[in-house]
Design an enzyme around this catalytic site. Sequence first.
Site, PDB file in Angstrom:
ATOM      1  N   ALA A   1       0.093   6.368  15.382  1.00 34.78           N
ATOM      2  CA  ALA A   1       1.206   7.191  15.861  1.00 34.78           C
ATOM      3  C   ALA A   1       2.402   7.142  14.918  1.00 34.78           C
ATOM      4  O   ALA A   1       3.524   7.414  15.320  1.00 34.78           O
ATOM      5  CB  ALA A   1       1.619   6.749  17.260  1.00 34.78           C
ATOM      6  N   GLY A   2       2.124   6.796  13.659  1.00 32.92           N
ATOM      7  CA  GLY A   2       3.183   6.798  12.663  1.00 32.92           C
ATOM      8  C   GLY A   2       3.602   8.214  12.318  1.00 32.92           C
ATOM      9  O   GLY A   2       3.322   9.168  13.051  1.00 32.92           O
TER      10      GLY A   2
ATOM     11  N   VAL B   1       2.641  10.454  10.018  1.00 35.70           N
ATOM     12  CA  VAL B   1       1.579  11.451   9.861  1.00 35.70           C
ATOM     13  C   VAL B   1       0.921  11.760  11.202  1.00 35.70           C
ATOM     14  O   VAL B   1       0.730  12.921  11.572  1.00 35.70           O
ATOM     15  CB  VAL B   1       0.524  10.992   8.842  1.00 35.70           C
ATOM     16  CG1 VAL B   1      -0.656  11.971   8.805  1.00 35.70           C
ATOM     17  CG2 VAL B   1       1.138  10.878   7.452  1.00 35.70           C
TER      18      VAL B   1
ATOM     19  N   ASP C   1      -2.003   3.727  19.206  1.00 36.55           N
ATOM     20  CA  ASP C   1      -1.462   2.855  18.161  1.00 36.55           C
ATOM     21  C   ASP C   1      -1.589   1.406  18.634  1.00 36.55           C
ATOM     22  O   ASP C   1      -1.754   1.141  19.830  1.00 36.55           O
ATOM     23  CB  ASP C   1       0.004   3.204  17.880  1.00 36.55           C
ATOM     24  CG  ASP C   1       0.440   2.785  16.484  1.00 36.55           C
ATOM     25  OD1 ASP C   1       0.450   3.643  15.570  1.00 36.55           O
ATOM     26  OD2 ASP C   1       0.762   1.598  16.291  1.00 36.55           O
TER      27      ASP C   1
ATOM     28  N   ARG D   1       1.340   4.439   1.559  1.00 35.48           N
ATOM     29  CA  ARG D   1       1.710   4.098   0.187  1.00 35.48           C
ATOM     30  C   ARG D   1       3.198   3.791   0.083  1.00 35.48           C
ATOM     31  O   ARG D   1       4.024   4.379   0.760  1.00 35.48           O
ATOM     32  CB  ARG D   1       1.390   5.265  -0.759  1.00 35.48           C
ATOM     33  CG  ARG D   1      -0.041   5.335  -1.172  1.00 35.48           C
ATOM     34  CD  ARG D   1      -0.198   5.998  -2.526  1.00 35.48           C
ATOM     35  NE  ARG D   1       0.039   7.424  -2.500  1.00 35.48           N
ATOM     36  CZ  ARG D   1       0.046   8.191  -3.580  1.00 35.48           C
ATOM     37  NH1 ARG D   1      -0.154   7.663  -4.773  1.00 35.48           N
ATOM     38  NH2 ARG D   1       0.246   9.489  -3.497  1.00 35.48           N
TER      39      ARG D   1
ATOM     40  N   ARG E   1      -3.259   5.253  -4.215  1.00 35.29           N
ATOM     41  CA  ARG E   1      -4.041   5.311  -2.978  1.00 35.29           C
ATOM     42  C   ARG E   1      -5.161   4.270  -2.996  1.00 35.29           C
ATOM     43  O   ARG E   1      -5.520   3.709  -1.972  1.00 35.29           O
ATOM     44  CB  ARG E   1      -4.632   6.717  -2.800  1.00 35.29           C
ATOM     45  CG  ARG E   1      -3.590   7.810  -2.543  1.00 35.29           C
ATOM     46  CD  ARG E   1      -4.254   9.167  -2.362  1.00 35.29           C
ATOM     47  NE  ARG E   1      -3.298  10.225  -2.068  1.00 35.29           N
ATOM     48  CZ  ARG E   1      -2.692  10.972  -2.983  1.00 35.29           C
ATOM     49  NH1 ARG E   1      -2.943  10.758  -4.264  1.00 35.29           N
ATOM     50  NH2 ARG E   1      -1.858  11.921  -2.631  1.00 35.29           N
TER      51      ARG E   1
ATOM     52  N   ASN F   1      -7.081  -1.141   4.424  1.00 33.42           N
ATOM     53  CA  ASN F   1      -7.424   0.036   5.212  1.00 33.42           C
ATOM     54  C   ASN F   1      -8.915   0.162   5.538  1.00 33.42           C
ATOM     55  O   ASN F   1      -9.278   0.733   6.558  1.00 33.42           O
ATOM     56  CB  ASN F   1      -6.930   1.301   4.508  1.00 33.42           C
ATOM     57  CG  ASN F   1      -5.419   1.441   4.612  1.00 33.42           C
ATOM     58  OD1 ASN F   1      -4.755   0.629   5.243  1.00 33.42           O
ATOM     59  ND2 ASN F   1      -4.866   2.471   3.995  1.00 33.42           N
TER      60      ASN F   1
ATOM     61  N   ASN G   1      -5.978   6.476   3.459  1.00 32.17           N
ATOM     62  CA  ASN G   1      -6.260   6.369   2.025  1.00 32.17           C
ATOM     63  C   ASN G   1      -6.861   5.012   1.651  1.00 32.17           C
ATOM     64  O   ASN G   1      -6.628   4.023   2.349  1.00 32.17           O
ATOM     65  CB  ASN G   1      -4.962   6.583   1.234  1.00 32.17           C
ATOM     66  CG  ASN G   1      -4.639   8.048   1.068  1.00 32.17           C
ATOM     67  OD1 ASN G   1      -5.495   8.848   0.738  1.00 32.17           O
ATOM     68  ND2 ASN G   1      -3.380   8.407   1.292  1.00 32.17           N
TER      69      ASN G   1
ATOM     70  N   ASP H   1      -3.817  19.029  -0.598  1.00 37.80           N
ATOM     71  CA  ASP H   1      -3.631  19.241  -2.041  1.00 37.80           C
ATOM     72  C   ASP H   1      -3.538  20.728  -2.371  1.00 37.80           C
ATOM     73  O   ASP H   1      -2.747  21.141  -3.225  1.00 37.80           O
ATOM     74  CB  ASP H   1      -4.785  18.597  -2.818  1.00 37.80           C
ATOM     75  CG  ASP H   1      -4.869  17.097  -2.592  1.00 37.80           C
ATOM     76  OD1 ASP H   1      -3.828  16.488  -2.306  1.00 37.80           O
ATOM     77  OD2 ASP H   1      -5.985  16.547  -2.685  1.00 37.80           O
TER      78      ASP H   1
ATOM     79  N   ARG I   1      -0.158  22.056  -1.504  1.00 32.65           N
ATOM     80  CA  ARG I   1       0.823  21.664  -2.531  1.00 32.65           C
ATOM     81  C   ARG I   1       0.647  22.498  -3.799  1.00 32.65           C
ATOM     82  O   ARG I   1       1.626  22.847  -4.459  1.00 32.65           O
ATOM     83  CB  ARG I   1       0.670  20.166  -2.829  1.00 32.65           C
ATOM     84  CG  ARG I   1       1.176  19.296  -1.687  1.00 32.65           C
ATOM     85  CD  ARG I   1       0.877  17.814  -1.882  1.00 32.65           C
ATOM     86  NE  ARG I   1       1.588  17.020  -0.868  1.00 32.65           N
ATOM     87  CZ  ARG I   1       1.312  15.762  -0.583  1.00 32.65           C
ATOM     88  NH1 ARG I   1       0.328  15.125  -1.230  1.00 32.65           N
ATOM     89  NH2 ARG I   1       2.005  15.110   0.336  1.00 32.65           N
TER      90      ARG I   1
ATOM     91  N   HIS J   1      -9.241  12.964  -3.854  1.00 34.47           N
ATOM     92  CA  HIS J   1      -7.857  13.004  -3.382  1.00 34.47           C
ATOM     93  C   HIS J   1      -7.098  11.835  -4.008  1.00 34.47           C
ATOM     94  O   HIS J   1      -6.806  10.829  -3.377  1.00 34.47           O
ATOM     95  CB  HIS J   1      -7.838  12.925  -1.857  1.00 34.47           C
ATOM     96  CG  HIS J   1      -6.468  12.986  -1.254  1.00 34.47           C
ATOM     97  ND1 HIS J   1      -5.607  14.043  -1.473  1.00 34.47           N
ATOM     98  CD2 HIS J   1      -5.809  12.131  -0.429  1.00 34.47           C
ATOM     99  CE1 HIS J   1      -4.482  13.830  -0.810  1.00 34.47           C
ATOM    100  NE2 HIS J   1      -4.580  12.671  -0.180  1.00 34.47           N
TER     101      HIS J   1
END
Length: 308
Positions: free
Chosen positions: A8-9, A11, A32, A82, A88, A95, A120, A148, A151, A175
């Site tokens: 629930a951060g 992102v 979370d 990060r 990453r 992770n 990541n 990506d 972007r 990625h």
Amino acid sequence: MKVTVVGAGAVGASCAEYIAIKNFASEVVLLDIKEGYAEGKAMDLMQTASLNGFDTTITGTTGDYSRTAGSDIAVITSGIPRKPGMTREELIGINAGIVKTVASNLLEHSPNVTLIVVSNPMDTMTYLVHKTTNLPKNKIIGMGGALDSARFKYRLAEALDAPISDIDGMVIGGHSDTGMVPLASQAARNSVKVSEFLSEERLQQVVEDTKVGGATLTKLLGTSAWYAPGAAVSALVQAIACDQKKMFPCSTFLEGEYGLNDICIGVPVLLGKNGIESIVEISLSDAEKTKMQESAVGVRNTNGLLDV
């Protein structure tokens, strides 16, 4: 349609918000491990419902995976983000353990779920889920290429001084800052190749700016970005939930496509109710083929750090 977002951060919360605002899911569950955090985020988001005009119910839970039971789609964003100067790939030790545990817990309560991996190093985490679960490959999707590509289109629109709605472009490959393969030769403005408008030098600058898009934001923000990643995830979730058959570059398990085997890496796929409906093989230039192979080497090197 029930969607779970683990983590629930920034992102995860952005992902939940965009899904709710699009109003195609009946329920979004935020989970979370931090006590009360997901519950607080869910309550805050629900208090925007009357203002943003959505009826999706958002609930939060601290580590109770039974609340995720019956999820059609689950998004894994959990893990450490990060920090400036961090790649990453450097996140893998921590992770990998988190993602493996999360995937196992989700499947215990939702055995037919479609998983979207955001954590990541994303391609390697997607590969880890393939190797440690019994899910069919069409139900395991790595979110990287959609972000990506967004972007890339942003940088192209900037260079062309054009509205983004005019721009079409795609990024395949790994990625990572070095592994991305922006398909500059195929990028277009309203079907006209962007090479008609931009010099080779300017176009190459767009490519390089795209590849370090995440690192640029991490340096500015002091942590990973969240708005665009959240929006990218919500687009994938909607394509699956609404059976849109939309094309996105996603990290998927390859078995000979693009000349690659036993690897998860970004390639164009069609997303629908079955997850990845099909892998789309497109023609690449010799230079793009070479870059794709180089990208695969980098992903394999990171995969080699996994304990599977």
